[in-house]
Write an enzyme that holds these catalytic residues in place. Structure first.
Site, PDB file in Angstrom:
ATOM      1  N   HIS A 107       0.684  -1.244   0.055  1.00 31.22           N
ATOM      2  CA  HIS A 107       0.331  -0.002   0.296  1.00 31.22           C
ATOM      3  C   HIS A 107       0.340   1.461   0.585  1.00 31.22           C
ATOM      4  O   HIS A 107       2.080   1.238   1.107  1.00 31.22           O
ATOM      5  CB  HIS A 107      -1.041  -0.421   1.038  1.00 31.22           C
ATOM      6  CG  HIS A 107      -1.751   1.329   1.244  1.00 31.22           C
ATOM      7  ND1 HIS A 107      -2.523   1.379  -0.017  1.00 31.22           N
ATOM      8  CD2 HIS A 107      -2.059   1.986   1.983  1.00 31.22           C
ATOM      9  CE1 HIS A 107      -3.064   2.370   0.367  1.00 31.22           C
ATOM     10  NE2 HIS A 107      -3.213   3.613   1.763  1.00 31.22           N
ATOM     11  N   SER A 108       0.589   2.252  -0.955  1.00 30.28           N
ATOM     12  CA  SER A 108       1.312   3.827  -1.538  1.00 30.28           C
ATOM     13  C   SER A 108       2.853   3.345  -1.293  1.00 30.28           C
ATOM     14  O   SER A 108       2.852   2.441  -2.204  1.00 30.28           O
ATOM     15  CB  SER A 108       1.036   4.565   0.052  1.00 30.28           C
ATOM     16  OG  SER A 108       1.192   5.729   0.350  1.00 30.28           O
ATOM     17  N   MET A 109       3.658   3.469  -0.589  1.00 29.63           N
ATOM     18  CA  MET A 109       5.169   3.417  -0.644  1.00 29.63           C
ATOM     19  C   MET A 109       5.362   1.997  -0.859  1.00 29.63           C
ATOM     20  O   MET A 109       5.691   1.883  -1.176  1.00 29.63           O
ATOM     21  CB  MET A 109       5.603   4.201   0.592  1.00 29.63           C
ATOM     22  CG  MET A 109       7.469   3.787   0.355  1.00 29.63           C
ATOM     23  SD  MET A 109       7.986   4.256   1.745  1.00 29.63           S
ATOM     24  CE  MET A 109       8.176   2.915   2.717  1.00 29.63           C
ATOM     25  N   SER A 134      -1.591  -1.033  -3.782  1.00 35.53           N
ATOM     26  CA  SER A 134      -2.610  -0.049  -3.128  1.00 35.53           C
ATOM     27  C   SER A 134      -2.591   1.245  -3.219  1.00 35.53           C
ATOM     28  O   SER A 134      -1.279   1.831  -2.744  1.00 35.53           O
ATOM     29  CB  SER A 134      -3.171  -0.683  -2.430  1.00 35.53           C
ATOM     30  OG  SER A 134      -3.838   0.522  -1.980  1.00 35.53           O
TER      31      SER A 134
END
Length: 266
Positions: A107-109, A134
């Site tokens: 998720h994200s980074m 994500s």
């Protein structure tokens, strides 16, 4: 599925029986049908995936969350503000666990980091069955917004805007002093990442995002399709950057179904 954005200590911080520094095992599965390696967001920790681990263990999938240095039980270790270096370390730590079908979720980074670890695994002859990404731009679309250069106050404001939480830690100067270095280091790693062209992945890539995510538009997620020769799927959910916490059951079921299909095909 997942807890509220986690920047502090949480449940299950200790390693599993053979977890090592980077890899956690909250709910070991004796003979897992597959493993799912999970990569937290910037400033996040392995315990963010504790609920997902619990739910998927009941379906025969062992979840292995990654614990970055500089937080929780690894707080005394220096942060690593470089995603390529982190990917090398995680890939090395994961190698003994890739003895059966596995997928990666970030998720994200963590999505960029999961992608880089997937590339390393494929290059080593152990390709993942699937990659779930994500709330993150595709690798070649990452931009440096300079957020890691913000003042402490501005950085906290940015985190609050994303989380939508009123966590007590933001009003605790001593706690902030402990967690902000890791958050800032992760922001730097995420923003200064530079994509190096190479072979595309062979596995399916499943992209997920919140419709109102202020970090990344829905259109940006479509660019992940160019990083695989396998199938690509995009799912959009109501919500912002941490839409996952509001759609836990749906996302957990979706991951389980897609992982079962991917490992069966593999």
């Amino acid at each position: 599925m997942m807890e509220s954005p986690d920047h502090g200590d949480g449940p299950g911080d200790a390693d599993g029986a053979d977890g090592g520094s980077w890899i956690r095992g909250f709910h070991p599965v004796p003979d897992p049908a597959a493993r799912l390696v999970c990569f937290p967001h910037a400033g996040g920790s392995a315990s963010f995936f504790f609920p997902l681990s619990r739910e998927l263990a009941q379906r025969g999938v062992e979840v292995l969350p990654v614990q970055y240095p500089g937080r929780q039980d690894r707080r005394a270790e220096p942060n690593i503000p470089d995603l390529a270096v982190m990917a090398d370390r995680v890939a090395e730590a994961l190698a003994p666990r890739l003895d059966r079908p596995f997928a990666l979720f970030g998720h994200s980074m963590g999505a960029t980091l999961a992608y880089e670890v997937a590339r390393r695994a494929q290059e080593a002859g152990r390709p993942p069955a699937a990659l779930f990404v994500s709330g993150r731009r595709a690798p070649h679309r990452v931009v440096d917004d300079g957020l890691h250069l913000l003042s402490d106050r501005e950085l906290v404001e940015d985190i609050m805007a994303l989380d939508g939480t009123e966590s007590g830690m933001f009003g605790d100067p001593e706690l902030l002093e402990l967690v902000l270095p890791a958050i800032r280091s992760d922001y730097r790693a995420a923003e200064t990442y530079r994509f190096v062209p190479g072979p595309r992945l062979d596995c399916p890539v499943h992209a997920l995002t919140g419709f109102s995510d202020p970090r990344v538009s829905v259109g940006e997620l479509r660019h992940w399709a160019g990083h695989t020769d396998g199938p690509f799927e995009l799912q959009v959910f109501p919500g912002g950057h941490f839409y996952l916490t509001d759609h836990a059951e749906t996302i957990t079921t979706g991951i389980a179904e897609r992982l079962a299909a991917a490992t069966s095909a593999a």
